[in-house]
Design a protein around this motif. Structure first.
Motif, PDB file in Angstrom:
ATOM      1  N   CYS A  96       0.857  -1.191   0.000  1.00 46.90           N
ATOM      2  CA  CYS A  96       0.000   0.000   0.000  1.00 46.90           C
ATOM      3  C   CYS A  96       0.891   1.239   0.000  1.00 46.90           C
ATOM      4  O   CYS A  96       1.776   1.380   0.839  1.00 46.90           O
ATOM      5  N   CYS A  99      -0.327   3.309   3.575  1.00 46.85           N
ATOM      6  CA  CYS A  99      -0.064   2.852   4.958  1.00 46.85           C
ATOM      7  C   CYS A  99       1.054   1.806   5.035  1.00 46.85           C
ATOM      8  O   CYS A  99       1.465   1.412   6.128  1.00 46.85           O
ATOM      9  N   CYS A 116      -6.129  -0.965  -1.007  1.00 40.87           N
ATOM     10  CA  CYS A 116      -5.780  -1.488   0.314  1.00 40.87           C
ATOM     11  C   CYS A 116      -7.026  -1.661   1.185  1.00 40.87           C
ATOM     12  O   CYS A 116      -7.820  -0.727   1.325  1.00 40.87           O
ATOM     13  N   THR A 118      -7.074  -1.965   4.382  1.00 43.12           N
ATOM     14  CA  THR A 118      -6.908  -1.271   5.651  1.00 43.12           C
ATOM     15  C   THR A 118      -7.246   0.221   5.546  1.00 43.12           C
ATOM     16  O   THR A 118      -7.969   0.746   6.384  1.00 43.12           O
ATOM     17  N   CYS A 119      -6.725   0.871   4.508  1.00 43.38           N
ATOM     18  CA  CYS A 119      -6.855   2.344   4.478  1.00 43.38           C
ATOM     19  C   CYS A 119      -7.447   2.881   3.179  1.00 43.38           C
ATOM     20  O   CYS A 119      -7.654   4.083   3.050  1.00 43.38           O
TER      21      CYS A 119
HETATM   22 ZN   LIG Z   1      -3.147   0.987   3.207  1.00 44.66          ZN
END
Ligand SMILES: [Zn+2]
Length: 179
Positions: A96, A99, A116, A118-119
């Motif tokens: 990513c 992040c 991504c 996560t983010c």
């Molecule tokens: Zn990320």
């Protein structure tokens, strides 16, 4: 570690900066000197791990000269993996850009391709992980790094880990080998 020493303006950092500013590789002795300083710090008192270092015989020899007997290398773990499997792991890796999370096209895919989980940042392939670059790294590994196996085996420190198994199994096995 290199960046930290340069930023801190330590003696070794100043030496390193001289080489870097001149566009040269920082010599092994300077790098190993930094490792020696780092592992003498309080938080490394009980144990430390070097990941991906040393990579050459001269580095390994310099490291040995630099470590006090009480902190000599005690375990060397060799993650053994067929080259074809290694190639798949590296070419499928995506990072990513926001992040830094690491994904893999096959073993750890994101829900949406290129995004991504996560983010929401976009995932990209490291330029290092393109097949031609990997071949070059493997070539370098064979000539410069592989001799370390015999070096550490002769000292009775080498422990071989079959890394061609699921991560959880490898992790468990690794913890056993570190005892
Ligand atoms: Zn990320």
């Amino acid at each position: 570690m290199l960046r930290q020493e340069v930023a801190a303006g330590s003696e070794l950092g100043k030496q390193a900066k001289g080489f870097m500013d001149a566009g040269k590789l920082v010599p092994d002795d300077v790098i190993v000197g930094m490792v020696g300083v780092r592992i003498r710090q309080q938080d490394a008192k009980d144990a430390w791990i070097l990941d991906g270092f040393p990579r050459t015989l001269p580095q390994a020899e310099a490291l040995d000269r630099n470590l006090p007997p009480s902190a000599a290398v005690s375990h060397v773990i060799y993650f053994a993996l067929p080259e074809q499997v290694l190639m798949g792991r590296l070419t499928g890796r995506r990072t990513c850009s926001k992040c830094g999370a690491i994904w893999h096209l096959e073993s750890k895919p994101t829900k949406t391709s290129g995004v991504c989980d996560t983010c929401g940042g976009s995932t990209t392939q490291r330029s290092d992980d393109h097949p031609d670059k990997i071949s070059k790294r493997l070539e370098e590994y064979r000539t410069l790094t592989a001799p370390l196996l015999a070096f550490y085996r002769s000292k009775g420190l080498l422990r071989e880990l079959d890394a061609n198994r699921p991560a959880a199994v490898v992790n468990q096995e690794l913890l056993k080998l570190m005892r």
